[in-house]
Design an enzyme around this catalytic site. Structure first.
Site, PDB file in Angstrom:
ATOM      1  N   GLU A   1      -0.251   7.985  -6.812  1.00 41.31           N
ATOM      2  CA  GLU A   1       0.536   8.177  -8.032  1.00 41.31           C
ATOM      3  C   GLU A   1       2.034   8.186  -7.742  1.00 41.31           C
ATOM      4  O   GLU A   1       2.845   7.883  -8.607  1.00 41.31           O
ATOM      5  CB  GLU A   1       0.133   9.509  -8.684  1.00 41.31           C
ATOM      6  CG  GLU A   1      -0.072   9.415 -10.173  1.00 41.31           C
ATOM      7  CD  GLU A   1      -0.680  10.674 -10.784  1.00 41.31           C
ATOM      8  OE1 GLU A   1      -1.742  10.565 -11.390  1.00 41.31           O
ATOM      9  OE2 GLU A   1      -0.086  11.761 -10.642  1.00 41.31           O
TER      10      GLU A   1
ATOM     11  N   HIS B   1     -20.692   4.024  10.223  1.00 40.15           N
ATOM     12  CA  HIS B   1     -21.951   3.295  10.074  1.00 40.15           C
ATOM     13  C   HIS B   1     -22.091   2.662   8.696  1.00 40.15           C
ATOM     14  O   HIS B   1     -23.159   2.200   8.326  1.00 40.15           O
ATOM     15  CB  HIS B   1     -23.121   4.229  10.387  1.00 40.15           C
ATOM     16  CG  HIS B   1     -23.092   4.679  11.817  1.00 40.15           C
ATOM     17  ND1 HIS B   1     -23.869   4.117  12.795  1.00 40.15           N
ATOM     18  CD2 HIS B   1     -22.309   5.604  12.436  1.00 40.15           C
ATOM     19  CE1 HIS B   1     -23.583   4.688  13.957  1.00 40.15           C
ATOM     20  NE2 HIS B   1     -22.642   5.596  13.766  1.00 40.15           N
TER      21      HIS B   1
ATOM     22  N   LYS C   1      -4.416   6.575 -21.856  1.00 37.99           N
ATOM     23  CA  LYS C   1      -4.425   7.703 -22.801  1.00 37.99           C
ATOM     24  C   LYS C   1      -4.049   7.219 -24.200  1.00 37.99           C
ATOM     25  O   LYS C   1      -4.671   7.598 -25.184  1.00 37.99           O
ATOM     26  CB  LYS C   1      -3.402   8.764 -22.366  1.00 37.99           C
ATOM     27  CG  LYS C   1      -3.797   9.570 -21.156  1.00 37.99           C
ATOM     28  CD  LYS C   1      -2.846  10.739 -21.019  1.00 37.99           C
ATOM     29  CE  LYS C   1      -2.880  11.348 -19.652  1.00 37.99           C
ATOM     30  NZ  LYS C   1      -1.773  12.267 -19.418  1.00 37.99           N
TER      31      LYS C   1
HETATM   32  O1  PA5 Z   1       0.081  14.547 -11.111  1.00 44.20           O
HETATM   33  C1  PA5 Z   1      -0.037  14.607 -12.311  1.00 44.20           C
HETATM   34  O2  PA5 Z   1       0.931  14.849 -13.039  1.00 44.20           O
HETATM   35  C2  PA5 Z   1      -1.375  14.413 -12.997  1.00 44.20           C
HETATM   36  O3  PA5 Z   1      -2.410  14.237 -12.109  1.00 44.20           O
HETATM   37  C3  PA5 Z   1      -1.711  15.603 -13.844  1.00 44.20           C
HETATM   38  O4  PA5 Z   1      -1.847  16.735 -13.034  1.00 44.20           O
HETATM   39  C4  PA5 Z   1      -2.985  15.357 -14.619  1.00 44.20           C
HETATM   40  O5  PA5 Z   1      -2.843  14.210 -15.397  1.00 44.20           O
HETATM   41  C5  PA5 Z   1      -3.309  16.522 -15.512  1.00 44.20           C
HETATM   42  O6  PA5 Z   1      -2.279  16.759 -16.414  1.00 44.20           O
HETATM   43  P1  PA5 Z   1      -2.124  18.142 -17.104  1.00 44.20           P
HETATM   44  O7  PA5 Z   1      -1.947  19.160 -16.053  1.00 44.20           O
HETATM   45  O8  PA5 Z   1      -0.926  18.013 -17.983  1.00 44.20           O
HETATM   46  O9  PA5 Z   1      -3.385  18.391 -17.902  1.00 44.20           O
END
Ligand code: PA5
Length: 422
Positions: free
Chosen positions: A276, A297, A411
């Site tokens: 990310e 393996h 989303k």
């Molecule tokens: O790194 C990030 O920002 C994401 O992985 C969030 O943690 C994830 O999308 C969850 O979001 P939230 O904590 O707002 O529910």
């Protein structure tokens, strides 16, 4: 302290060594606040922030959860649950700690029913974790577990068993927490989900599971001090610069390997952190993981002999918690008496060296990362090391390592499609 070994990669880059001066520049920009995404660097100070604000309440609530419950259901997705889950698998169950179950990280009714079955009739509490407070998967998961709590205990007692970790001011979860009087913890504004494990996001479940979170935070603080060293000996620089060097040579995949099966969820946490942070603007190494020896393996053939577009980063622990000597067998029908009396750890070390030699010979550069033990300190050192190296590496790559604009696309579509039900 985390150590990095680049000897298994250096033959591949020869004279053209990793760019430590670029690592220095990125590190300095990160610390003086001039880097891209500079409003999301609060994780660098998280151990101090949490110590000065919420740590004692986290410890107290962890105790309260252990006294009232046998299970804590942690509801969250991505950065809001992977850190706690990684710690739970890596460190293992502790006596006196509750069992952690994880929910709200998907929409599978089958997985939900498995979790409910595992919970059974045991006493439980719920820790709902969502920085935005609006993410669909955990919001639905929480709605379900909250209703189970209310059914079992009644509304008033259920409210005492709910712990909300969310934004200090905004979001639907914050609103519900205020209205219902749930014990609440804060995800600081300047800390993104994947960098939040050292806040209440990770620490409250860890405290409930019986880990010494004060020791963990002290170790994280010390580790950040060590990692602040501005020299080529900085392990975060070494790792960041090496992986960027290998990327520039056409390596597209980083395979994180570990010989400890308990590292599996830590690798998932690492994948999110690096995927990310760096996978944007058409750039980024693809973070993948394997569990050795098992995957030797299954994936071993590909690693040894497939396209040469990958390198391996192998994490090892210097002090295994256990040892086990291979027993002597009178009949020796398996012909293995020549290793009897030897510790499994010794044999594992030989397997690891053999794999390294074979993979390097097969054209796979190898970065070694070692840390002390699978305990609170080791976990804190790995987290701080990987976080800092990730930020430096992302900045060296020229991207903002703290945003995730790409996550919004699905989303938007999902809410548009669901909106048709209104
Ligand atoms: O790194 C990030 O920002 C994401 O992985 C969030 O943690 C994830 O999308 C969850 O979001 P939230 O904590 O707002 O529910």
């Amino acid at each position: 302290m985390v150590k990095v070994d680049l000897t298994g990669a250096s033959a591949f880059w020869g004279e053209n060594t990793p760019d430590f001066s670029a690592a220095r520049k990125a590190h300095e920009a990160l610390c003086d606040g001039s880097c891209r995404g500079n409003d999301f660097t609060g994780w660098l100070k998280l151990p101090e922030t949490v110590e000065n604000t919420e740590l004692s309440r986290i410890v107290a609530c962890g105790r309260r959860i252990r006294e009232s419950s046998q299970v804590l259901v942690v509801v969250g997705i991505g950065g809001s649950y992977l850190g706690a889950r990684a710690a739970y698998e890596l460190l293992g169950r502790r006596e006196g700690g509750v069992e952690l179950l994880f929910a709200g990280n998907g929409l599978s009714a089958d997985a939900l029913m498995d979790t409910i079955e595992r919970l059974g009739n045991r006493d439980f509490s719920v820790n709902v974790v969502s920085k935005s407070g609006t993410t669909l998967e955990p919001a639905l998961g929480f709605r379900i577990f909250r209703s189970l709590l209310e059914k079992k205990y009644g509304r008033d007692e259920a409210n005492k068993r709910i712990y909300a970790t969310t934004d200090a001011r905004k979001g639907a979860l914050k609103g519900s927490a205020d209205v219902n009087g749930w014990e609440s913890f804060v995800v600081p504004d300047d800390v993104g989900g994947r960098y939040s494990v050292l806040s209440a996001v990770g620490l409250l479940p860890m405290a409930a599971a019986g880990y010494d979170v004060e020791k963990l935070i002290a170790a994280a603080k010390a580790s950040f001090v060590t990692l602040n060293n501005r020299c080529d000996c900085n392990s975060a620089w070494q790792y960041a610069a090496a992986r960027q060097r290998l990327r520039s040579m056409g390596k597209e995949i980083e395979l994180l390997a570990c010989y400890e099966p308990s590292f599996r969820m830590m690798a998932e946490w690492w994948k999110q952190l690096y995927g990310e942070s760096e996978g944007k603007e058409g750039l980024g190494l693809f973070p993948a993981s394997v569990e050795y020896n098992a995957d030797l393996h299954s994936m071993g053939q590909y690693v040894q002999d497939g396209p040469r577009h990958l390198f391996e980063t192998v994490v090892s622990f210097e002090r295994p918690a256990h040892s086990y000597a291979v027993p002597f067998d009178e009949s020796n029908t398996d012909g293995l008496n020549y290793v009897s009396g030897h510790d499994l750890n010794e044999i594992a070390a030989i397997a690891c060296a053999a794999v390294k030699e074979a993979h390097i010979a097969g054209g796979v550069p190898n970065i070694g990362i070692s840390v002390g033990a699978r305990d609170e300190e080791g976990f804190a050192e790995l987290v701080t090391f990987f976080e800092l190296a990730c930020a430096i590496s992302g900045l060296m790559q020229g991207v903002n390592p703290f945003d995730q604009p790409g996550v919004e696309a699905y989303k938007k579509n999902m809410f548009r499609m669901l909106g048709e039900w209104k």
